[in-house]
Design a protein around this motif. Structure first.
Motif, mmCIF file in Angstrom:
data_model
loop_
_atom_site.group_PDB
_atom_site.id
_atom_site.type_symbol
_atom_site.label_atom_id
_atom_site.label_comp_id
_atom_site.label_asym_id
_atom_site.label_seq_id
_atom_site.Cartn_x
_atom_site.Cartn_y
_atom_site.Cartn_z
ATOM 1 N N ILE A 158 53.456 50.321 14.393
ATOM 2 C CA ILE A 158 52.671 51.336 15.244
ATOM 3 C C ILE A 158 52.021 50.730 16.320
ATOM 4 O O ILE A 158 51.006 49.607 16.123
ATOM 5 N N VAL A 159 52.134 51.153 17.406
ATOM 6 C CA VAL A 159 51.689 50.496 18.647
ATOM 7 C C VAL A 159 50.433 51.420 19.317
ATOM 8 O O VAL A 159 50.665 52.594 19.433
ATOM 9 N N HIS A 160 49.346 51.030 19.337
ATOM 10 C CA HIS A 160 48.226 51.752 19.853
ATOM 11 C C HIS A 160 47.904 51.124 21.673
ATOM 12 O O HIS A 160 47.860 49.837 21.640
ATOM 13 N N VAL A 161 47.927 51.739 22.370
ATOM 14 C CA VAL A 161 47.692 51.339 23.710
ATOM 15 C C VAL A 161 46.579 52.263 24.337
ATOM 16 O O VAL A 161 46.751 53.589 24.238
ATOM 17 N N GLN A 162 45.412 51.702 24.318
ATOM 18 C CA GLN A 162 44.150 52.169 24.760
ATOM 19 C C GLN A 162 43.597 52.047 25.998
ATOM 20 O O GLN A 162 43.784 50.729 26.755
ATOM 21 N N ARG A 163 42.916 52.715 26.649
ATOM 22 C CA ARG A 163 42.123 52.293 27.799
ATOM 23 C C ARG A 163 40.765 51.368 27.349
ATOM 24 O O ARG A 163 40.609 51.736 26.256
ATOM 25 N N ASP A 164 40.257 50.639 28.029
ATOM 26 C CA ASP A 164 39.385 49.485 27.639
ATOM 27 C C ASP A 164 38.176 50.106 26.953
ATOM 28 O O ASP A 164 37.801 49.458 26.030
ATOM 29 N N GLU A 165 37.803 51.228 27.500
ATOM 30 C CA GLU A 165 36.408 51.591 26.886
ATOM 31 C C GLU A 165 36.973 52.481 25.690
ATOM 32 O O GLU A 165 35.835 52.296 24.825
ATOM 33 N N ASP A 166 38.006 52.997 25.039
ATOM 34 C CA ASP A 166 38.316 53.584 24.127
ATOM 35 C C ASP A 166 38.496 52.445 23.112
ATOM 36 O O ASP A 166 38.077 52.775 21.989
ATOM 37 N N ARG A 167 39.092 51.454 23.635
ATOM 38 C CA ARG A 167 39.312 50.362 22.667
ATOM 39 C C ARG A 167 37.906 49.868 21.988
ATOM 40 O O ARG A 167 37.691 49.721 20.912
ATOM 41 N N ASP A 168 36.743 49.640 22.840
ATOM 42 C CA ASP A 168 35.688 49.247 22.386
ATOM 43 C C ASP A 168 34.978 50.424 21.619
ATOM 44 O O ASP A 168 34.256 50.008 20.466
ATOM 45 N N GLU A 169 35.189 51.576 21.839
ATOM 46 C CA GLU A 169 34.639 52.729 20.931
ATOM 47 C C GLU A 169 35.293 52.948 19.830
ATOM 48 O O GLU A 169 34.547 52.894 18.805
ATOM 49 N N TYR A 170 36.399 52.927 19.580
ATOM 50 C CA TYR A 170 36.974 53.030 18.358
ATOM 51 C C TYR A 170 37.220 51.808 17.654
ATOM 52 O O TYR A 170 37.639 51.778 16.289
ATOM 53 N N ALA A 171 37.207 50.563 18.148
ATOM 54 C CA ALA A 171 37.126 49.363 17.408
ATOM 55 C C ALA A 171 38.162 49.113 16.319
ATOM 56 O O ALA A 171 37.879 48.778 15.155
ATOM 57 N N LEU A 172 39.504 49.625 16.472
ATOM 58 C CA LEU A 172 40.501 49.478 15.479
ATOM 59 C C LEU A 172 40.727 47.818 14.995
ATOM 60 O O LEU A 172 40.990 47.923 13.916
ATOM 61 N N ALA A 173 40.459 47.093 15.981
ATOM 62 C CA ALA A 173 40.724 45.673 15.505
ATOM 63 C C ALA A 173 39.734 45.317 14.431
ATOM 64 O O ALA A 173 39.759 44.375 13.436
ATOM 65 N N ARG A 174 38.519 45.698 14.537
ATOM 66 C CA ARG A 174 37.483 45.660 13.748
ATOM 67 C C ARG A 174 37.432 46.401 12.473
ATOM 68 O O ARG A 174 37.386 45.872 11.280
ATOM 69 N N LEU A 175 37.956 47.551 12.574
ATOM 70 C CA LEU A 175 38.206 48.574 11.450
ATOM 71 C C LEU A 175 39.160 47.746 10.558
ATOM 72 O O LEU A 175 39.076 47.867 9.087
ATOM 73 N N TRP A 176 40.281 47.159 11.011
ATOM 74 C CA TRP A 176 41.274 46.553 10.266
ATOM 75 C C TRP A 176 41.226 45.154 10.324
ATOM 76 O O TRP A 176 41.988 44.388 9.911
ATOM 77 N N GLY A 177 40.220 44.469 10.633
ATOM 78 C CA GLY A 177 39.607 43.295 10.519
ATOM 79 C C GLY A 177 39.835 42.391 9.471
ATOM 80 O O GLY A 177 40.154 41.040 9.783
ATOM 81 N N ASP A 178 40.122 42.900 8.352
ATOM 82 C CA ASP A 178 40.372 42.045 6.945
ATOM 83 C C ASP A 178 41.803 41.720 6.843
ATOM 84 O O ASP A 178 42.270 41.017 6.038
#
Length: 123
Positions: free
Chosen positions: A91-111
């Motif tokens: 699953i590929v997520h392409v986000q605008r920079d500000e949306d990446r910061d806001e939704y923080a997928l990498a942090r949400l799935w950080g483990d």
């Protein structure tokens, strides 16, 4: 259980395609142990709508050439803030920079384990 060799190969193809269009903060997470319906999340950022569209188009082209089947695409609207490409195991997520910061997928799935993308000049 970790991501399959096929999903890792598709991830590398998609990450390379994103890098070719100057995507930033390209990151792949092995979500296979936490997410039953997919192996990998690939997250990439673009600075504006035209760049997000170029990244998405390039990923779709390269994965199609590799024989991958796009199951679903979400977010291809006028704003192009967050586009999701569902290839099943990838699953590929392409986000605008500000949306990446806001939704923080990498942090949400950080483990989840990070997949080494081996990109030249990786950011």
């Amino acid at each position: 259980m970790s991501a399959s060799a096929e999903s890792i190969e598709l991830t590398h193809i998609a990450a390379s395609a994103a890098a070719d269009k100057k995507a930033t903060f390209i990151q792949a997470l092995d979500v296979s142990e936490r997410f039953a319906i997919s192996d990998v999340f690939l997250i990439a950022s673009g600075s504006a709508e035209p760049q997000v569209k170029a990244i998405v188009d390039e990923i779709e082209d390269k994965l199609s050439e590799a024989g991958a089947t796009l199951l679903r695409r979400e977010g291809m609207n006028a704003e192009l803030r967050w586009v999701l490409l569902d290839y099943g195991e990838l699953i590929v997520h392409v986000q605008r920079d500000e949306d990446r910061d806001e939704y923080a997928l990498a942090r949400l799935w950080g483990d989840c384990p990070v997949i080494d993308l081996q990109l030249d000049g990786e950011v």
